[in-house]
Design an enzyme around this catalytic site. Sequence first.
Site, PDB file in Angstrom:
ATOM      1  N   CYS A   1      -9.085  47.447 -24.362  1.00 30.34           N
ATOM      2  CA  CYS A   1     -10.212  46.525 -23.959  1.00 30.34           C
ATOM      3  C   CYS A   1      -9.605  45.351 -23.148  1.00 30.34           C
ATOM      4  O   CYS A   1     -10.241  44.669 -22.517  1.00 30.34           O
ATOM      5  CB  CYS A   1     -11.162  46.044 -25.132  1.00 30.34           C
ATOM      6  SG  CYS A   1     -10.325  45.568 -26.589  1.00 30.34           S
TER       7      CYS A   1
ATOM      8  N   ASP B   1      -7.915  42.717 -24.118  1.00 31.66           N
ATOM      9  CA  ASP B   1      -8.101  41.523 -24.941  1.00 31.66           C
ATOM     10  C   ASP B   1      -6.772  40.761 -25.131  1.00 31.66           C
ATOM     11  O   ASP B   1      -5.869  41.565 -25.431  1.00 31.66           O
ATOM     12  CB  ASP B   1      -9.007  41.697 -26.188  1.00 31.66           C
ATOM     13  CG  ASP B   1     -10.338  41.915 -26.096  1.00 31.66           C
ATOM     14  OD1 ASP B   1     -10.843  41.806 -24.890  1.00 31.66           O
ATOM     15  OD2 ASP B   1     -11.047  42.261 -27.129  1.00 31.66           O
TER      16      ASP B   1
ATOM     17  N   CYS C   1     -11.282  44.486 -33.040  1.00 29.69           N
ATOM     18  CA  CYS C   1     -11.262  43.011 -32.905  1.00 29.69           C
ATOM     19  C   CYS C   1     -10.421  42.363 -34.102  1.00 29.69           C
ATOM     20  O   CYS C   1      -9.887  41.523 -34.165  1.00 29.69           O
ATOM     21  CB  CYS C   1     -12.403  42.489 -32.412  1.00 29.69           C
ATOM     22  SG  CYS C   1     -13.062  43.321 -30.743  1.00 29.69           S
TER      23      CYS C   1
ATOM     24  N   CYS D   1     -14.023  40.164 -26.015  1.00 28.47           N
ATOM     25  CA  CYS D   1     -15.499  40.190 -26.341  1.00 28.47           C
ATOM     26  C   CYS D   1     -15.837  39.267 -27.296  1.00 28.47           C
ATOM     27  O   CYS D   1     -14.947  38.537 -28.045  1.00 28.47           O
ATOM     28  CB  CYS D   1     -15.889  41.410 -26.735  1.00 28.47           C
ATOM     29  SG  CYS D   1     -14.873  41.823 -28.055  1.00 28.47           S
TER      30      CYS D   1
END
Lengths: 129, 176
Positions: free
Chosen positions: A37, A39, A106, A63
């Site tokens: 993603c 991140d 995450c 996110c």
Amino acid sequence: MAYSDKVLDHYDNPRNVGKLDADDPDVGTGMVGAPACGDVMRLQIKVDSQGIIEDARFKTYGCGSAIASSSLVTEWMKGKTLDEAEQIKNTAIAEELALPPVKIHCSVLAEDAIKAAVSDYRGKHGEKS
Amino acid sequence: MQEDYFELFGLPQSYEVSLQTLSERFRDLQRVVHPDRYAAADEREKRLSVQYAAEVNDAYQTLKDPVLRAIYLLHCRGVDAQMENNTVMDTAFLMQQMEWREALDEVHKCADPEAALDNLRRDIVEAMQSCQSGFAERWQSNGEQLKAAEDLVRKMQFIDKLIQQLDQFEEALFDD
């Protein structure tokens, strides 16, 4: 996808955002990233002479779940020893924030950031981690 | 369907792909497999043509995108780039990623945001190109070199995401 109230709370009012001096011998810095993603997460700890984490800061580009996970762990880490901080598991983070399965990674990112920060601190003090 | 995406398009298995040839072949294949051509065919043939058209479309989307193409080439070599699980990467690279994201956040404060964005984009695109040429040199190797190719694909993912953000940002900036 709906975020849980706890995620939204951390997202709207992130705790402990910021930066500590990475060159300070009392500071450990962990940088991790999730290629899937894009991140990027920086987690820093400041450790006092008793080996207790007195301060923790983070900066996360990602996110809402990634921001909430890192914000949450900075709260959890303060006042803990390094060994205790290392015991923080992604499952506990995911449970606290009620993360859906697609956002579990995450919390894994946040757990890995803790490990990286502790390992950086230990490296500075000549300990093997 | 047994053949790989490159064979499907009659292209050599390579990271370097001519986008023009690719899109020409795509149009040719689309014409051949288009479900409309099978309107009068029996159910089985219709179903096959829909499947085939979808596969051709997937193949095209994969081959035309530099990041997906790299992941696909690794997949052809039996390597799963493990995008989900690999979180610890070289620190210098991640710091650079963070700095770029911070710079993007700060762009609106610059005296000349347009020039600042252009500079940022130049650096980022340069980093992407360097990952791509590094990947092209290594993906057919083994051992450490192949590992390095995997690492480059993960880096491409980060940079690709950043370029998307840059695009969105630019759109928003010049919209008003």
